[in-house]
Write a protein that holds these residues in place. Structure first.
Motif, PDB file in Angstrom:
ATOM      1  N   LYS A 377       0.831  -1.202   0.000  1.00 44.64           N
ATOM      2  CA  LYS A 377       0.000   0.000   0.000  1.00 44.64           C
ATOM      3  C   LYS A 377       0.866   1.252   0.000  1.00 44.64           C
ATOM      4  CE  LYS A 377      -3.877  -2.205   2.399  1.00 44.64           C
ATOM      5  NZ  LYS A 377      -4.747  -2.157   3.604  1.00 44.64           N
ATOM      6  N   ALA A 378       0.319   2.322  -0.566  1.00 47.58           N
ATOM      7  CA  ALA A 378       1.054   3.599  -0.622  1.00 47.58           C
ATOM      8  C   ALA A 378       1.153   4.199   0.778  1.00 47.58           C
ATOM      9  CB  ALA A 378       0.356   4.557  -1.582  1.00 47.58           C
ATOM     10  N   GLN A 379       2.332   4.718   1.109  1.00 48.90           N
ATOM     11  CA  GLN A 379       2.601   5.328   2.408  1.00 48.90           C
ATOM     12  C   GLN A 379       3.147   6.732   2.190  1.00 48.90           C
ATOM     13  OE1 GLN A 379       1.721   3.743   5.116  1.00 48.90           O
ATOM     14  NE2 GLN A 379       1.341   1.715   4.145  1.00 48.90           N
ATOM     15  N   SER A 380       2.867   7.597   3.158  1.00 52.25           N
ATOM     16  CA  SER A 380       3.376   8.965   3.096  1.00 52.25           C
ATOM     17  C   SER A 380       4.820   9.016   3.576  1.00 52.25           C
ATOM     18  CB  SER A 380       2.496   9.886   3.934  1.00 52.25           C
ATOM     19  OG  SER A 380       2.526   9.489   5.299  1.00 52.25           O
ATOM     20  N   LEU A 381       5.462  10.162   3.393  1.00 55.67           N
ATOM     21  CA  LEU A 381       6.852  10.326   3.814  1.00 55.67           C
ATOM     22  C   LEU A 381       6.989  10.217   5.330  1.00 55.67           C
ATOM     23  CD1 LEU A 381       9.807  10.958   3.216  1.00 55.67           C
ATOM     24  CD2 LEU A 381       9.223  13.400   3.238  1.00 55.67           C
ATOM     25  N   ALA A 382       6.027  10.785   6.053  1.00 54.49           N
ATOM     26  CA  ALA A 382       6.088  10.723   7.514  1.00 54.49           C
ATOM     27  C   ALA A 382       5.955   9.272   8.006  1.00 54.49           C
ATOM     28  CB  ALA A 382       4.991  11.605   8.122  1.00 54.49           C
ATOM     29  N   GLN A 383       5.072   8.512   7.387  1.00 58.12           N
ATOM     30  CA  GLN A 383       4.914   7.112   7.794  1.00 58.12           C
ATOM     31  C   GLN A 383       6.159   6.297   7.461  1.00 58.12           C
ATOM     32  OE1 GLN A 383       1.361   5.997   5.715  1.00 58.12           O
ATOM     33  NE2 GLN A 383      -0.022   6.841   7.288  1.00 58.12           N
ATOM     34  N   ILE A 384       6.761   6.546   6.291  1.00 54.23           N
ATOM     35  CA  ILE A 384       7.975   5.826   5.913  1.00 54.23           C
ATOM     36  C   ILE A 384       9.100   6.144   6.874  1.00 54.23           C
ATOM     37  CG2 ILE A 384       9.742   5.644   4.128  1.00 54.23           C
ATOM     38  CD1 ILE A 384       7.293   4.100   3.413  1.00 54.23           C
ATOM     39  N   LYS A 385       9.257   7.398   7.226  1.00 58.13           N
ATOM     40  CA  LYS A 385      10.347   7.794   8.130  1.00 58.13           C
ATOM     41  C   LYS A 385      10.135   7.206   9.526  1.00 58.13           C
ATOM     42  CE  LYS A 385      11.624  12.086   7.996  1.00 58.13           C
ATOM     43  NZ  LYS A 385      11.553  13.553   7.971  1.00 58.13           N
ATOM     44  N   SER A 386       8.908   7.202  10.008  1.00 54.74           N
ATOM     45  CA  SER A 386       8.656   6.662  11.350  1.00 54.74           C
ATOM     46  C   SER A 386       8.916   5.150  11.409  1.00 54.74           C
ATOM     47  CB  SER A 386       7.219   6.969  11.767  1.00 54.74           C
ATOM     48  OG  SER A 386       6.307   6.331  10.876  1.00 54.74           O
ATOM     49  N   ILE A 387       8.585   4.418  10.312  1.00 55.86           N
ATOM     50  CA  ILE A 387       8.781   2.958  10.313  1.00 55.86           C
ATOM     51  C   ILE A 387      10.263   2.613  10.269  1.00 55.86           C
ATOM     52  CG2 ILE A 387       8.409   0.855   8.966  1.00 55.86           C
ATOM     53  CD1 ILE A 387       5.704   1.995   8.131  1.00 55.86           C
ATOM     54  N   PHE A 388      11.032   3.245   9.376  1.00 55.47           N
ATOM     55  CA  PHE A 388      12.441   2.878   9.205  1.00 55.47           C
ATOM     56  C   PHE A 388      13.325   3.462  10.304  1.00 55.47           C
ATOM     57  CE2 PHE A 388      10.798   1.787   5.086  1.00 55.47           C
ATOM     58  CZ  PHE A 388      11.572   0.711   4.695  1.00 55.47           C
ATOM     59  N   VAL A 403      15.620   9.124  -1.025  1.00 55.70           N
ATOM     60  CA  VAL A 403      15.162   7.838  -1.560  1.00 55.70           C
ATOM     61  C   VAL A 403      13.659   7.869  -1.811  1.00 55.70           C
ATOM     62  CG1 VAL A 403      14.941   5.378  -1.040  1.00 55.70           C
ATOM     63  CG2 VAL A 403      17.046   6.572  -0.477  1.00 55.70           C
ATOM     64  N   TYR A 404      12.907   8.507  -0.926  1.00 56.65           N
ATOM     65  CA  TYR A 404      11.452   8.594  -1.103  1.00 56.65           C
ATOM     66  C   TYR A 404      11.109   9.342  -2.382  1.00 56.65           C
ATOM     67  CZ  TYR A 404       6.536   9.372   0.006  1.00 56.65           C
ATOM     68  OH  TYR A 404       5.156   9.396  -0.043  1.00 56.65           O
ATOM     69  N   GLU A 405      11.787  10.497  -2.653  1.00 58.06           N
ATOM     70  CA  GLU A 405      11.518  11.254  -3.872  1.00 58.06           C
ATOM     71  C   GLU A 405      11.902  10.452  -5.114  1.00 58.06           C
ATOM     72  OE1 GLU A 405      13.615  14.878  -3.502  1.00 58.06           O
ATOM     73  OE2 GLU A 405      12.356  15.670  -1.865  1.00 58.06           O
ATOM     74  N   HIS A 406      12.989   9.674  -5.044  1.00 56.93           N
ATOM     75  CA  HIS A 406      13.407   8.880  -6.188  1.00 56.93           C
ATOM     76  C   HIS A 406      12.390   7.768  -6.493  1.00 56.93           C
ATOM     77  CE1 HIS A 406      16.201   7.335  -9.132  1.00 56.93           C
ATOM     78  NE2 HIS A 406      16.170   6.115  -8.556  1.00 56.93           N
TER      79      HIS A 406
END
Length: 428
Positions: A377-388, A403-406
């Motif tokens: 599923k698509a995730q936002s930048l804030a969600q990606i940063k909090s998970i990793f 990496v998110y922008e790429h």
């Protein structure tokens, strides 16, 4: 409480009728006495010594019933005869000499016995035999030496040769028969006997009793024991009643011959003629047996029916629509919205249940109520940063944003955990 007690109290409503059951009170007839009966009587003293419970009683010595009541041994304290000086337990237990002089003293005392003279302790028995000087000195060994070549044979090879039996010569094989009784499987044991007769010496392995016949016969022993059944032996004539033979001739059907019916002797049919009437006559148009089984259908009659496998009646044709529509209801109802609160009795699958593969091999995150689709599923930048950042990734926020922008540029704005993790691990 008073009302409850009054209601629960037992009252005899009909005192004029006698009560059922035993009305007379008897001792030891209560329920408590029935549940706890009295102990059974004990075994009499004169019979106790015969019971196993007394013989094998715990903590006591087992005694035979014959001498269980024997008390004569109680009159004396110990058995045997008391010695004047006596030996203590310490003297009996310490048998090893304490010094060389004591050991020599004990040997001197034991030397007077005949067993000590013939069989000294620690050496073999002396019988007066003397060995030759070369053997007594140990210079010459026992036996006869064997010549050793470059490939000397060991004792094991001599006793158990490894060479296959088929490679051995006939002389060696005969030698093994005498030394090891090594006969081949199914081989007859021959003792090499020779018979001395007036005609000369006979070999038992080549001699046969009796006289050979002119031709080979089968079941000769059987026919010799039952000569009446031998077809080659002329049997004596038997005189029987002619009436019986005539009756058997009329009632018996002979194989390959017609049954006689009393019409006398017939010369017999001509070889080309047959009995009975023909089944088909020429020119009468009757069918034979083959035509009755196969028939005579025309090519048009042998073609399949026009309604074979399809309906030709108007209004009864089950033809599918031209848009290839499927009939029926699917098992997984993705076309119906799932209810917010699902009932226990609702067994319908709305597409939100795991598949058979997920049930057999569940995901590692199934205990967290996550499946493989959640990682796509698509995730936002804030969600990606909090998970990793929660898993202690060795990348900073700037690298995560880059990496998110790429990934968003390559996937047209759809950034999932799986695609982000694959692109992030490429930098390791």
């Amino acid at each position: 409480m008073h009302g409850i007690t009054a209601v629960a109290r037992a009252t005899d409503r009909m005192p004029q009728l006698p009560a059922a059951g035993v009305t007379k009170f008897m001792a030891n007839e209560s329920t408590a006495q029935s549940m706890r009966p009295e102990a059974p009587p004990s075994t009499p003293d004169d019979m106790a010594r015969f019971r196993k419970s007394t013989i094998h009683a715990p903590g006591t010595m087992s005694k035979n019933p014959g001498y269980a009541e024997d008390t004569d041994h109680l009159r004396v304290q110990v058995y045997g005869k008391a010695s004047a000086e006596g030996y203590g337990v310490q003297d009996l237990m310490q048998t090893a000499p304490k010094s060389y002089l004591i050991e020599r003293t004990i040997e001197k005392k034991e030397a007077i016995y005949q067993s000590s003279k013939l069989e000294p302790l620690g050496v073999s028995r002396k019988l007066g035999h003397e060995l030759p000087p070369q053997l007594a000195s140990g210079q010459a060994p026992f036996g006869k030496g064997t010549p050793h070549n470059l490939f000397g044979l060991s004792t094991k090879v001599l006793l158990a040769p490894t060479e296959p039996p088929e490679n051995l010569s006939e002389a060696v094989r005969e030698q093994y028969k005498k030394s090891h009784a090594s006969f081949a499987p199914g081989e007859q044991r021959r003792r090499e006997y020779q018979w001395d007769t007036a005609q000369g010496v006979l070999d038992p392995s080549q001699f046969r009793f009796g006289r050979q016949g002119d031709a080979t016969e089968h079941n000769a022993i059987y026919y010799a024991l039952h000569p009446a059944q031998d077809p080659y032996v002329t049997q004596p004539a038997r005189i029987v009643s002619k009436d019986l033979e005539d009756f058997k001739e009329v009632t018996t059907e002979t194989l390959g011959k017609p049954k006689p019916v009393g019409h006398g002797d017939h010369p017999g049919p001509v070889p080309d003629d047959g009995f009975g009437l023909p089944s088909k006559r020429k020119g009468d148009g009757h069918w034979n047996a083959r035509q009755c089984m196969e028939g005579e259908y025309s090519l048009e009659a042998q073609r399949p029916d026009v309604d074979l496998g399809q309906a030709i009646r108007p209004g009864w044709r089950n033809l599918p629509p031209p848009d290839d529509r499927s009939f029926g209801v699917p098992n997984v109802r993705t076309d119906v919205r799932a209810p917010r609160v699902r009932s226990v009795a609702d067994h319908q699958n709305y597409g939100n249940e795991p598949s058979g593969g997920e049930v057999i091999a569940p995901s590692h995150f199934s205990q967290l109520d996550l499946n493989e689709g959640d990682f796509l599923k698509a995730q936002s930048l804030a969600q990606i940063k909090s998970i990793f950042q929660a898993i202690n990734t060795p990348f900073g926020e700037a690298e995560l944003e880059e990496v998110y922008e790429h990934v968003a540029y390559e996937d047209e704005g759809h950034v999932s955990i799986t695609s982000f993790r694959a692109k992030l691990f490429d930098r390791l």
